[in-house]
Enzyme design. Structure first.
Site, PDB file in Angstrom:
ATOM      1  N   HIS A 120       0.834  -1.208   0.000  1.00  0.00           N
ATOM      2  CA  HIS A 120       0.000   0.000   0.000  1.00  0.00           C
ATOM      3  C   HIS A 120       0.864   1.251   0.000  1.00  0.00           C
ATOM      4  CE1 HIS A 120       1.284  -0.375   4.135  1.00  0.00           C
ATOM      5  NE2 HIS A 120       0.941   0.885   4.327  1.00  0.00           N
ATOM      6  N   ASP A 122       0.770   4.855   2.073  1.00  0.00           N
ATOM      7  CA  ASP A 122       0.082   5.287   3.293  1.00  0.00           C
ATOM      8  C   ASP A 122      -1.006   6.329   3.005  1.00  0.00           C
ATOM      9  OD1 ASP A 122       1.361   3.654   5.127  1.00  0.00           O
ATOM     10  OD2 ASP A 122       3.040   5.047   5.358  1.00  0.00           O
ATOM     11  N   HIS A 275       4.613   0.012  -0.118  1.00  0.00           N
ATOM     12  CA  HIS A 275       5.444  -0.757   0.809  1.00  0.00           C
ATOM     13  C   HIS A 275       4.634  -1.855   1.485  1.00  0.00           C
ATOM     14  CE1 HIS A 275       3.736   2.493   3.248  1.00  0.00           C
ATOM     15  NE2 HIS A 275       3.881   1.714   4.288  1.00  0.00           N
ATOM     16  N   ARG A 290       5.729   5.664  13.964  1.00  0.00           N
ATOM     17  CA  ARG A 290       5.525   6.223  12.613  1.00  0.00           C
ATOM     18  C   ARG A 290       4.898   7.610  12.659  1.00  0.00           C
ATOM     19  NH1 ARG A 290       1.396   3.593   8.366  1.00  0.00           N
ATOM     20  NH2 ARG A 290       0.163   5.469   8.645  1.00  0.00           N
TER      21      ARG A 290
HETATM   22  C1  SIN Z   1       3.548   0.547   7.649  1.00  0.00           C
HETATM   23  O1  SIN Z   1       2.993   0.081   6.663  1.00  0.00           O
HETATM   24  O2  SIN Z   1       3.470   1.730   7.938  1.00  0.00           O
HETATM   25  C2  SIN Z   1       4.361  -0.359   8.555  1.00  0.00           C
HETATM   26  C3  SIN Z   1       5.499  -1.009   7.862  1.00  0.00           C
HETATM   27  C4  SIN Z   1       6.241  -1.934   8.778  1.00  0.00           C
HETATM   28  O3  SIN Z   1       5.831  -2.163   9.913  1.00  0.00           O
HETATM   29  O4  SIN Z   1       7.266  -2.472   8.353  1.00  0.00           O
END
Ligand code: SIN
Length: 299
Positions: A120, A122, A275, A290
């Site tokens: 996805h 973000d 990602h 995050r």
């Molecule tokens: C995310 O998608 O923000 C998390 C990625 C992760 O935990 O590696």
């Protein structure tokens, strides 16, 4: 750099720092070595970092020791921060930070345990999706826990002609709830969304191919996580094309796989990449902080 970003970038009290930007061997990503974010970043160093972010799409700042306030302050220099809809997983006193973690304490998940379980970008489910996200390691598992990034500019550039024609000028729907309840990682629950939360994540429409507002390059802007359908196509055709786009996006040559090291802070561009969190054995603790920076409406 835009005037707004330039205005955000001045931190004149910070001293210049000597640091290296080392591109990774593949096409995506670079390491930042020797920069201490805790010391602050002056305008000139910020300009280098900003340029590197546009060129490499994912920057790995090694060996950082920053507080939540410092992570928030550095993130804010790139734009306004977005507060995640799952309020129960925001860091106490710092709602700009989403806790990404599989840790369970007193029977409760302390963070979003399965964040990134599907590829996805973000917050693509918002009218103003994210410009970029910063993920700062707090606790890492001894095995697994990697994060994978796929370059959507490369994916677009190498799109087979028939697929390019099929998506030209098309728009797609994005929904936070599309795969919200699908379980992938063991032991992590997702809270039931309230009516208020559901209203905050109502479906949105974005172009299938977007133009990056800063580097001017085109990128595919669909993902298996949040894109539900291409508008104006029969359902089966839309599903088939989305599957083909996805398979093409995550080809090996488009991917950087980040294997976390202690004190890494990773900053990626959600306008250029999708990602995926690879997951780790459920009994191993993983916790990261995050921040999510708001971007422009895709065009
Ligand atoms: C995310 O998608 O923000 C998390 C990625 C992760 O935990 O590696």
């Amino acid at each position: 750099m835009s005037a707004a970003l330039n205005a955000l970038s001045s931190n004149d009290s910070a001293q210049p720092q000597t640091f290296e930007i080392r591109p990774f061997a593949g096409a995506v990503g670079a390491e930042i070595i020797g920069l201490d974010l805790a010391k602050g970043v002056n305008a000139e160093d910020f300009t280098r970092i900003h340029r590197a972010h546009l060129d490499h799409h994912v920057l790995v700042f090694r060996d950082q020791r920053i507080t939540p306030d410092q992570q928030i302050a550095f993130s804010r220099r790139f734009g306004e921060l977005q507060i995640h809809v799952l309020k129960q997983f925001l860091l106490t006193g710092h709602p700009e930070i989403l806790i990404v973690s599989n840790i369970i304490e007193n029977g409760q998940n302390i963070g979003l345990g399965d964040a990134g379980k599907f590829w996805h970008s973000d917050l693509s489910y918002k009218e103003l999706p994210s410009l970029g996200s910063m993920l700062y390691a707090q606790e890492l598992p001894s095995e697994g826990g990697d994060t994978l990034f796929a370059d959507m500019h490369k994916a677009y550039d190498a799109l087979p002609e028939a697929l390019r024609k099929a998506v030209e000028g098309r728009q797609a729907a994005h929904s936070y709830t599309a795969r919200y309840s699908e379980t992938k990682f063991e032991g992590n629950w997702r809270p039931t969304l309230t009516a208020e939360q559901l209203a905050q994540v109502a479906e949105v429409i974005h172009p299938v191919v977007r133009t990056h507002p800063e580097n001017g390059r085109k990128a595919l802007f669909v993902s298996e996580g949040f894109t539900t359908r291409i508008l104006g196509l029969p359902e089966d055709e839309s599903r088939e094309i989305l599957q083909q786009l996805h398979a093409h996006s995550v080809l090996e040559e488009n991917i950087y796989r980040h294997q976390w090291q202690p004190n890494d802070m990773v900053f990626w561009d959600n306008r250029s990449l999708i990602h995926l969190a690879a997951g780790c054995p459920a009994h191993l603790r993983r916790k990261l902080y995050r921040t999510t920076i708001q971007g422009d409406a895709p065009f």
